[in-house]
Design an enzyme around this catalytic site. Structure first.
Site, PDB file in Angstrom:
ATOM      1  N   SER A 187       1.265  11.277  -0.062  1.00  0.00           N
ATOM      2  CA  SER A 187       1.016  10.187   1.344  1.00  0.00           C
ATOM      3  C   SER A 187       0.563  10.926   2.538  1.00  0.00           C
ATOM      4  O   SER A 187       1.516  12.156   2.191  1.00  0.00           O
ATOM      5  CB  SER A 187       2.107   9.634   1.069  1.00  0.00           C
ATOM      6  OG  SER A 187       2.461   8.822   2.485  1.00  0.00           O
TER       7      SER A 187
ATOM      8  N   TYR B 180      11.279  10.115   3.444  1.00  0.00           N
ATOM      9  CA  TYR B 180      10.013  10.581   2.704  1.00  0.00           C
ATOM     10  C   TYR B 180       9.423  11.983   3.106  1.00  0.00           C
ATOM     11  O   TYR B 180       8.381  11.622   1.983  1.00  0.00           O
ATOM     12  CB  TYR B 180      10.064   8.872   3.525  1.00  0.00           C
ATOM     13  CG  TYR B 180       8.549   8.283   3.452  1.00  0.00           C
ATOM     14  CD1 TYR B 180       8.614   7.483   1.798  1.00  0.00           C
ATOM     15  CD2 TYR B 180       7.071   8.424   3.340  1.00  0.00           C
ATOM     16  CE1 TYR B 180       7.128   7.006   1.614  1.00  0.00           C
ATOM     17  CE2 TYR B 180       6.333   7.854   3.261  1.00  0.00           C
ATOM     18  CZ  TYR B 180       6.326   7.345   2.010  1.00  0.00           C
ATOM     19  OH  TYR B 180       4.441   6.772   1.073  1.00  0.00           O
TER      20      TYR B 180
END
Length: 333
Positions: free
Chosen positions: A165, A191
Site C-alpha cells: 500500500s 499499518y
C-alpha cells in the site's frame, strides 16, 4: 531513522500502456490461464474477490483460503473453477495445515496472491504475542509462502504478488520493536510498518526465487472502499473524502488514487499474470505500472511512488531473517 543501502530493485516504469483507469480484466492483457493454479488470500471479498473472478474466468483454478467457509462460498458462487480451503493467517497451525493439504494434492502453484489484510486496527495480538497487523499482513503470509515454496518451484515459472500500500510511507520496519512491546502503539504506524514489510518481502523473495523461476512483486492497489476500512470511524473516512453529504460510506468520484474495485484489482492481476512482466520482479507497482522511486523526505508523502525503506536490499534481508525467527519457519530454498 536507519540508513539504507543504495543497492535497490530496479524501480523504473516500463510504459505499460495501462493506467489508473485500467480494470483487472484489461490488465490481464488477453492472457489465457487454462491449466494454471492460483491461491488468492482474501479472495472472497473486495479486491481479492475481483482478482479471483478475473483469474478464474481466464481459465485458472483458484483456491480461496477463508476463515469462514459459508461467507466465502456465498461470495464465489457462480465463479468457475474456484475451490475453498480453511485458513486463518493469525493461526500458524492453520497456515501449516492449509499448505500441507495443497502440497498433498501434488499440484504446482503458478500464482500466489497475498491479498488478505487488516488496516488501522486497535492493538491486538496473536497467540504468540505478535502485533496483529504485522502478524496478519506480513508474518502469516511469509509463513504461507514458505510452506508453499515446493509447489512454487514445481511450477517452473511462478509469480507471488504481495499486496502492499501507499501506506508504506507511514513507517519503515522497526527491527528493534516490530511488535510494539516497548513503544506506544499507533495504528497507522503499525499499518505502515506491515505494508513496508509486504514490499520488502517481495524484494527478498524475488532475489532468492528467480533462480527457480519464482518472481515476486508488491502492489499498491489504490484507495478503494472495501471491508478493509471497517475499523475506521466516520470522522476518519470523512477526512479521506470517503463519506458523502448523505453520510454514506464510499468514494463517489474516482481519480488516479480513488478507484473502483475492478480498477483497484488491476495492478494485482497485472503482476500476477501479464506477460509484460516476464523476467522482471522485486519491484513495487501501482496504476498498472512499475512505480517511481521517490525520496522519503516528507515532501512527497501521500504521492505516487515507493520510499527507499520499502525497497532496500539490506532491510529486505534483515526482515527475512527476523520473519524466520518470529515464525520459526524457514524457506527451504
Amino acid at each position: 531513522m536507519q540508513t539504507h543501502n543504495n543497492e535497490r530493485t530496479k524501480q523504473t516504469p516500463i510504459n505499460s500502456g495501462f493506467g489508473p483507469r485500467t480494470t483487472a480484466q484489461e490488465a490481464l492483457g488477453g492472457q489465457k490461464l487454462s491449466g494454471k493454479i492460483a491461491i488468492v488470500t482474501g479472495g472472497y471479498s473486495g479486491l481479492g474477490l475481483e482478482t479471483t473472478r478475473v483469474l478464474a474466468e481466464a481459465g485458472a483454478t483458484v483456491i480461496v483460503p477463508a476463515r469462514t467457509l459459508d461467507k466465502a462460498e456465498a461470495s464465489v458462487a457462480g465463479i468457475p473453477g474456484v475451490e475453498i480451503g480453511i485458513l486463518d493467517l493469525m493461526n500458524p497451525a492453520s497456515i501449516d495445515a492449509f499448505a500441507q493439504r495443497f502440497l498433498e494434492s501434488g499440484r504446482p502453484l503458478h500464482i500466489l496472491v497475498h491479498s488478505a489484510g487488516i488496516m488501522a486496527t486497535p492493538l491486538a495480538r496473536d497467540g504468540r504475542g505478535y502485533e496483529s497487523q504485522f502478524a496478519t499482513n506480513h508474518l502469516g503470509h511469509f509463513q504461507l509462502a514458505a510452506r508453499l515454496w515446493p509447489a512454487l518451484k514445481q511450477a517452473e515459472g511462478a509469480r507471488v504478488v504481495s499486496v502492499s500500500s501507499r501506506g508504506h510511507q507511514f513507517a519503515e520496519v522497526d527491527f528493534n520493536d516490530p511488535n510494539y512491546e516497548h513503544r506506544e502503539y499507533d495504528k497507522w504506524m503499525a499499518y505502515g510498518q506491515s505494508k513496508t514489510a509486504n514490499a520488502l518481502f517481495a524484494v527478498e523473495l524475488d532475489k532468492k526465487g528467480k533462480a527457480y523461476g519464482v518472481r515476486a512483486f508488491s502492489v499498491h492497489p489504490g484507495s478503494i472502499m472495501t471491508d478493509l476500512a471497517r475499523h475506521l470511524t466516520d470522522d476518519e473516512l470523512r477526512a479521506m473524502g470517503a463519506i458523502d453529504e448523505q453520510g454514506e460510506r464510499g468514494f463517489k468520484e474516482t481519480n488516479d488514487e480513488l478507484k473502483t474495485i475492478p480498477e483497484g484489482a488491476a495492478t494485482i492481476v497485472w503482476c500476477a499474470a501479464n506477460k509484460q512482466l516476464d523476467n522482471k520482479g522485486g519491484v513495487y507497482c501501482e496504476n498498472v505500472e512499475i512505480a517511481e522511486a521517490i525520496p522519503a523526505d516528507g515532501s512527497l508523502f501521500g504521492k505516487p511512488g515507493v520510499y527507499p525503506w520499502a525497497m532496500d536490499s539490506e532491510s529486505a534481508e534483515k526482515l527475512w531473517n527476523l520473519s524466520e525467527d518470529l515464525t520459526g519457519v524457514k524457506f527451504t530454498i
